[in-house]
Design an enzyme around this catalytic site. Structure first.
Site, short mmCIF file in Angstrom:
data_model
loop_
_atom_site.label_atom_id
_atom_site.label_comp_id
_atom_site.label_asym_id
_atom_site.label_seq_id
_atom_site.Cartn_x
_atom_site.Cartn_y
_atom_site.Cartn_z
N ARG A 294 1.59 8.35 11.44
CA ARG A 294 0.73 7.19 11.71
C ARG A 294 0.44 6.40 10.43
O ARG A 294 0.26 5.19 10.49
CB ARG A 294 -0.57 7.64 12.38
CG ARG A 294 -0.38 7.86 13.87
CD ARG A 294 -1.67 8.29 14.54
NE ARG A 294 -1.55 8.20 15.98
CZ ARG A 294 -2.28 8.90 16.83
NH1 ARG A 294 -3.18 9.76 16.40
NH2 ARG A 294 -2.12 8.75 18.13
N LYS B 293 -6.17 16.59 25.78
CA LYS B 293 -7.19 15.59 26.15
C LYS B 293 -7.19 15.44 27.67
O LYS B 293 -6.88 14.37 28.22
CB LYS B 293 -6.90 14.26 25.45
CG LYS B 293 -7.12 14.31 23.94
CD LYS B 293 -6.88 12.97 23.28
CE LYS B 293 -7.15 13.05 21.78
NZ LYS B 293 -6.69 11.83 21.07
N GLY C 227 -0.14 11.02 19.05
CA GLY C 227 -0.18 11.51 17.67
C GLY C 227 0.43 12.90 17.56
O GLY C 227 1.29 13.16 16.71
N GLY D 126 -2.67 8.20 24.70
CA GLY D 126 -3.57 7.66 25.72
C GLY D 126 -3.34 6.17 25.91
O GLY D 126 -3.35 5.66 27.04
N1 LIG Z 1 -2.32 25.21 26.89
C1 LIG Z 1 -2.98 24.60 25.90
N2 LIG Z 1 -4.23 24.97 25.58
C2 LIG Z 1 -4.90 24.36 24.57
N3 LIG Z 1 -4.41 23.36 23.84
C3 LIG Z 1 -3.17 22.94 24.12
C4 LIG Z 1 -2.39 23.53 25.17
N4 LIG Z 1 -1.21 22.90 25.21
C5 LIG Z 1 -1.23 21.97 24.23
N5 LIG Z 1 -2.40 21.99 23.56
C6 LIG Z 1 -2.80 21.17 22.40
O1 LIG Z 1 -2.80 19.80 22.74
C7 LIG Z 1 -2.90 19.07 21.52
C8 LIG Z 1 -2.37 17.68 21.68
O2 LIG Z 1 -2.98 17.05 22.79
P1 LIG Z 1 -3.16 15.47 22.90
O3 LIG Z 1 -4.07 14.99 21.80
O4 LIG Z 1 -3.57 15.19 24.30
O5 LIG Z 1 -1.67 14.94 22.62
P2 LIG Z 1 -1.19 13.59 21.90
O6 LIG Z 1 -1.89 13.53 20.54
O7 LIG Z 1 0.29 13.73 21.76
O8 LIG Z 1 -1.60 12.46 22.78
C9 LIG Z 1 -2.14 19.91 20.50
O9 LIG Z 1 -2.97 20.09 19.36
C10 LIG Z 1 -1.86 21.23 21.22
O10 LIG Z 1 -2.13 22.38 20.44
O1 LIG Z 2 -4.97 10.30 18.69
C1 LIG Z 2 -5.17 9.32 19.42
O2 LIG Z 2 -4.75 9.25 20.71
P1 LIG Z 2 -3.61 10.19 21.41
O3 LIG Z 2 -3.95 11.66 21.12
O4 LIG Z 2 -3.75 9.85 22.87
O5 LIG Z 2 -2.30 9.78 20.85
C2 LIG Z 2 -5.84 8.06 18.94
O6 LIG Z 2 -6.09 8.11 17.55
C3 LIG Z 2 -7.12 7.81 19.72
O7 LIG Z 2 -8.05 8.83 19.46
P2 LIG Z 2 -9.19 9.16 20.56
O8 LIG Z 2 -8.49 9.72 21.79
O9 LIG Z 2 -10.10 10.16 19.89
O10 LIG Z 2 -9.88 7.86 20.88
#
Ligand SMILES: Nc1ncnc2c1ncn2[C@@H]1O[C@H](COP(=O)(O)OP(=O)(O)O)[C@@H](O)[C@H]1O
Ligand SMILES: O=C(OP(=O)(O)O)[C@H](O)COP(=O)(O)O
Length: 397
Positions: free
Chosen positions: A37, A202, A354, A378
């Site tokens: 990023r 998330k 991310g 997201g």
């Molecule tokens: N079964 C699980 N239990 C807890 N955490 C998980 C699980 N599967 C994946 N994760 C966690 O999800 C996190 C990423 O989620 P998220 O922020 O939603 O993805 P992104 O940043 O790609 O949008 C990673 O740090 C990973 O360790």
């Molecule tokens: O990591 C982010 O989003 P992402 O995990 O959905 O890619 C962005 O920095 C937004 O962060 P936020 O979901 O805490 O508002």
């Protein structure tokens, strides 16, 4: 929307430009484990600095509780940005206080400074419009123009993303423009089968997008921390796995809706379970056998095969959210299997988020094995479900 090119054409020498970037990078202590990023933010910042602007970068890191917390300092991001730009990027120790005022005051033409984590101020994420507007006024007082370049946060109606764009002449940054350009291909004339794979942690944020995605996709694969609310909704014991208890009824609705629409909803059939988060000792169990005192941290070998087979004939794929806790090698296999399936695929493949983007790089997969790696998870999902993104619509108005 007015663009960065428009701003550059107007001339920015000596003007103070506030840039909202997404520098929400994964950290191990104070070490950045994936600087994707920061790298993605460089072109816009560099273009402005090279044109003689005085650049003020504002960004968030993690989800601090609206007050300063050293764990969430942007210091590592400021240092990395400085390395990539080949110039020092001073970091104010506050957001709109005396340190910020002094750092911004000392800016010279072509210089770049950063304000400390914008989420150290509770007004940033406040639901009260007047509170966000007040912080936006304070941020705007530092600058003559605003460039919105934090694609990963454009789905957030937050002071530094939305409100500040109403206080200054506002422009869309190069990264946001490029990201929207690619995502548009996933909404106009996409080739089918269209498969979306969701995982990550998330869960409450991202469950909401499924309602609208069900009318667009042919197949939905659900792994990672997202899977357990679905498995529970189907009547399985999920032990101590991530669970969004309050959204169980909503998820039951998704299961019924998917069936009605003929959308194939694919869930794991086996998982890796362990007693404590981070333990490497684990068992592989069928989803009907998750012990009450254990949590699922990755999809199992049969699920990996299943998911790969469901991606094989896709013509368009969007993937957000790791399939497991990939940061621990033991639980990286599910994420690797999905990533490898996309690299092998002939489809138009977009991975967003991310951590998802970081996982692709951490697992050593070739970045050019994907059609696009997006900085926003997201944000991409909300765009794909057809929702208005506050950080974009404010630039259009
Ligand atoms: N079964 C699980 N239990 C807890 N955490 C998980 C699980 N599967 C994946 N994760 C966690 O999800 C996190 C990423 O989620 P998220 O922020 O939603 O993805 P992104 O940043 O790609 O949008 C990673 O740090 C990973 O360790
Ligand atoms: O990591 C982010 O989003 P992402 O995990 O959905 O890619 C962005 O920095 C937004 O962060 P936020 O979901 O805490 O508002």
């Amino acid at each position: 929307m007015k663009t960065l090119s428009d701003l550059l054409a107007e001339g920015v020498a000596g003007r103070r430009v506030l840039v909202r970037a997404d520098l929400n990078v994964p950290l191990d202590g104070d070490k950045i484990t994936d600087d994707g990023r920061v790298r993605a933010s460089v072109p816009t910042i560099k273009a402005l600095a090279d044109a003689g602007a005085r650049v003020i970068v504002t960004a968030h890191l993690g989800r601090p509780k609206g007050e300063p917390d050293p764990k969430f300092s942007l210091a590592p991001a400021a240092a990395r940005l400085g390395e990539l730009l080949g110039t020092e990027v001073p970091l104010a120790s506050d957001l709109v206080g005396p340190s910020a005022t002094s750092v911004v005051g000392a800016l010279t033409d072509g210089g770049v400074v950063m304000l400390e984590n914008v989420r150290f101020d509770a007004r940033e994420t406040s639901k009260v419009d007047a509170e966000r507007a007040e912080l936006a006024d304070e941020l705007a007082s530092f600058a003559d123009a605003f460039v919105s370049d934090g694609f990963g946060v454009v789905h957030r109606k937050q002071a530094s993303v939305y409100d500040v764009a109403q206080k200054l002449p506002a422009y869309v940054g190069g990264l946001v423009e490029a990201e929207l350009g690619v995502l548009k291909k996933l909404t106009d004339d996409l080739e089918r089968p269209y498969v979306v794979a969701l995982g990550g942690s998330k869960v409450s944020d991202k469950l909401g997008v499924i309602a609208n995605l069900l009318s667009k996709v042919d197949r939905l694969l659900i792994g990672g921390g997202m899977a357990y609310t679905f498995l529970k909704a189907q009547g399985h014991e999920v032990g101590t796995s991530l669970l969004q208890e309050d959204q169980l009824d909503q998820v039951k609705g998704f299961l019924a809706e998917a069936e009605k629409r003929g959308v194939e909803l694919v869930l794991p059939v086996d998982v890796l379970v362990t007693a404590e988060f981070g333990n490497v000792e684990h068992d592989v169990v069928a989803i009907s056998d998750i012990p009450a005192d254990k949590m699922g941290l990755d999809i199992g070998p049969k699920s990996r095969e299943l998911f790969a087979s469901k991606l094989a004939d896709a013509k368009t794929v969007f993937w957000n959210g790791p399939m497991g806790v990939f940061e621990i090698e033991t639980y990286a296999g599910g994420t690797r299997a999905v990533a490898e399936a996309l690299v092998k695929s002939e489809a138009f493949t977009v991975v967003g988020g991310g951590d998802s983007a970081a996982a692709v790089r951490a697992l050593g997969l070739p970045e050019d094995g994907f059609s696009h790696i997006s900085t926003g998870g997201g944000a991409s999902l909300e765009y794909l479900e057809g929702k208005e993104l506050p950080g974009i619509s404010v630039l259009e108005s």
